[in-house]
Design a protein around this motif. Sequence first.
Motif, PDB file in Angstrom:
ATOM      1  N   VAL A   1      71.222  45.638  47.068  1.00 28.09           N
ATOM      2  CA  VAL A   1      70.221  46.020  46.055  1.00 28.09           C
ATOM      3  C   VAL A   1      70.150  47.532  45.925  1.00 28.09           C
ATOM      4  N   ASP A   2      70.239  48.245  47.083  1.00 26.64           N
ATOM      5  CA  ASP A   2      70.165  49.704  47.056  1.00 26.64           C
ATOM      6  C   ASP A   2      71.350  50.289  46.297  1.00 26.64           C
ATOM      7  N   ASP A   3      72.542  49.704  46.507  1.00 34.04           N
ATOM      8  CA  ASP A   3      73.708  50.180  45.753  1.00 34.04           C
ATOM      9  C   ASP A   3      73.510  49.973  44.260  1.00 34.04           C
ATOM     10  N   CYS A   4      72.980  48.797  43.901  1.00 31.03           N
ATOM     11  CA  CYS A   4      72.711  48.540  42.473  1.00 31.03           C
ATOM     12  C   CYS A   4      71.667  49.522  41.938  1.00 31.03           C
ATOM     13  N   ARG A   5      70.638  49.783  42.750  1.00 33.51           N
ATOM     14  CA  ARG A   5      69.606  50.729  42.308  1.00 33.51           C
ATOM     15  C   ARG A   5      70.179  52.138  42.128  1.00 33.51           C
ATOM     16  N   GLU A   6      71.086  52.533  43.029  1.00 29.18           N
ATOM     17  CA  GLU A   6      71.675  53.855  42.882  1.00 29.18           C
ATOM     18  C   GLU A   6      72.492  53.945  41.598  1.00 29.18           C
ATOM     19  N   ALA A   7      73.249  52.877  41.295  1.00 27.81           N
ATOM     20  CA  ALA A   7      74.005  52.879  40.037  1.00 27.81           C
ATOM     21  C   ALA A   7      73.073  52.936  38.838  1.00 27.81           C
ATOM     22  N   GLU A   8      72.004  52.138  38.898  1.00 28.94           N
ATOM     23  CA  GLU A   8      71.024  52.174  37.800  1.00 28.94           C
ATOM     24  C   GLU A   8      70.368  53.538  37.694  1.00 28.94           C
ATOM     25  N   LEU A   9      70.081  54.149  38.865  1.00 28.89           N
ATOM     26  CA  LEU A   9      69.447  55.470  38.858  1.00 28.89           C
ATOM     27  C   LEU A   9      70.368  56.499  38.229  1.00 28.89           C
ATOM     28  N   HIS A  10      71.658  56.433  38.562  1.00 27.26           N
ATOM     29  CA  HIS A  10      72.615  57.359  37.961  1.00 27.26           C
ATOM     30  C   HIS A  10      72.666  57.162  36.451  1.00 27.26           C
ATOM     31  N   GLN A  11      72.691  55.891  36.045  1.00 29.09           N
ATOM     32  CA  GLN A  11      72.708  55.608  34.612  1.00 29.09           C
ATOM     33  C   GLN A  11      71.443  56.097  33.926  1.00 29.09           C
ATOM     34  N   LEU A  12      70.292  55.900  34.594  1.00 24.92           N
ATOM     35  CA  LEU A  12      69.026  56.349  34.015  1.00 24.92           C
ATOM     36  C   LEU A  12      68.976  57.866  33.920  1.00 24.92           C
ATOM     37  N   LYS A  13      69.539  58.563  34.925  1.00 24.36           N
ATOM     38  CA  LYS A  13      69.569  60.024  34.844  1.00 24.36           C
ATOM     39  C   LYS A  13      70.395  60.482  33.647  1.00 24.36           C
ATOM     40  N   GLU A  14      71.534  59.809  33.435  1.00 27.88           N
ATOM     41  CA  GLU A  14      72.339  60.147  32.255  1.00 27.88           C
ATOM     42  C   GLU A  14      71.564  59.880  30.969  1.00 27.88           C
ATOM     43  N   GLN A  15      70.857  58.734  30.930  1.00 29.81           N
ATOM     44  CA  GLN A  15      70.051  58.439  29.738  1.00 29.81           C
ATOM     45  C   GLN A  15      68.950  59.472  29.542  1.00 29.81           C
TER      46      GLN A  15
END
Length: 471
Positions: A214-228
Amino acid sequence: MDETSDEAPTSAVLLDNCHFSQVIFNNVEKSYIPGGDITCYYTLTQNIVPHGKDWVGIFPVGWKTTREYYTFMWAPLPTDVGSDGTVQQQIQFKAYYLPKNDEYYQFCYVDQDGAIRGASVPFQFRAKTEDDILVVSTQGEVEEIELENKNLRKENEELKASCASLQKQNINLQEELNKTQELKKSLESLQSNTEKLELELHSLKKENKHLKEVDDCREAELHQLKEQIQNVTSDKECLETRLKTALDQMDQLQSQVLNYEKEVENLSHMDHDKTEQLESLKEENRQLRMAVTQQKEQNKELEPCMEYLRGRRPNCRFVCPTQQNHDLMKELEEQKRLYQILQAKKNKADQENQKLREENDGLLRHLSQAGEVSSFSVASQAHAPIPAPTVGGLLFGSPYCVAEANLEAGAAHASMRKCPMCDDVFPEDIETSQFEAHVQSHLLECPFCSETFEKSNKQVFDDHMFCHGLE
């Protein structure tokens, strides 16, 4: 018979099983006759607490567990307790349930937990033999028997002393056994706790693995959200720049509209003066027409007289009415010329009005492109039907009324503010603080970095706050 009494079953039972002085069996015969009921007498010491599930069983000598009983009877609960704390009890075993062979047996008292609390001396089930018949012996034989009995008594005393010692050892061993059982229970409890802890550890490992995923998925989502967020920030900066440019253009357009309003006002004054002049000329023309009509009627009335005079006086000429008509026609021609001049001026004013309308349409399109005026309202104002002119009661209407109406519509739109979020329109005289408060109500501000987001994009704002929480 002596050999039977000296055999090891009694001693072997006490040594192997370490039992037990809490229940003492009394008056146990060496043998019982088969086919008859037997009564078991025993004493409950103060070291045992009787229970309704206690029982007395007949066990073959050499038994290893309490399951090896031959028959049993439930032990009755005591009713009378002696002064020393002991209780005398008895149980009768029916002949039907008793063994039929001649092996050695013993009574055993078993408590509710299946533990042996007392055991009797061994006995047999056998019929009487010739050894049991009374024999008359001589004096020497009697003395020999007495000596033998003396030796047996001595041996019996030694056996009693040994039995007491063994009972003492039995008590000590019983205590050690109880401690061992307690340790065994503690060990079993520890084993069960260990198994539970191992299961919990396995569960925690699985949960930890899931949390890592879940943490890995959250980190990917966080990276994507930062780009957004970066994209949204850049888009916001672009929109702010465009908004600032549009506001500057709006100010310029408002100043141009004010200038156009002044020009329209001047043209309106000029139009009013010309309208008054045209009305006066129309009134004069009307009066001249009436005069011409009256003159024609007079000429019709004078025609018979003129015919008569022409017949009587062919050489006499009637000059006055003709001269008057000539003057009237000349004045009428002058009025027509003035009317043509005014008509030309009107056409010129219509051309100027058309140019003003085109300029007004261009201004409205420019306002629509700047995003400050609703496209629907601009289109409705730009293509609205123009009412028939009724200003001043002119015959051909005011040549500037259409341009003035369009400029007033453009000025009305230019003098209004439009919310960039919800397209609500506000009048020009609204306070800037109220307009800004309305625009701010559509935004969400980050308490950490003061960055603003639209309320319609609340998920982006929540993700932005979540990023601050991770920091």
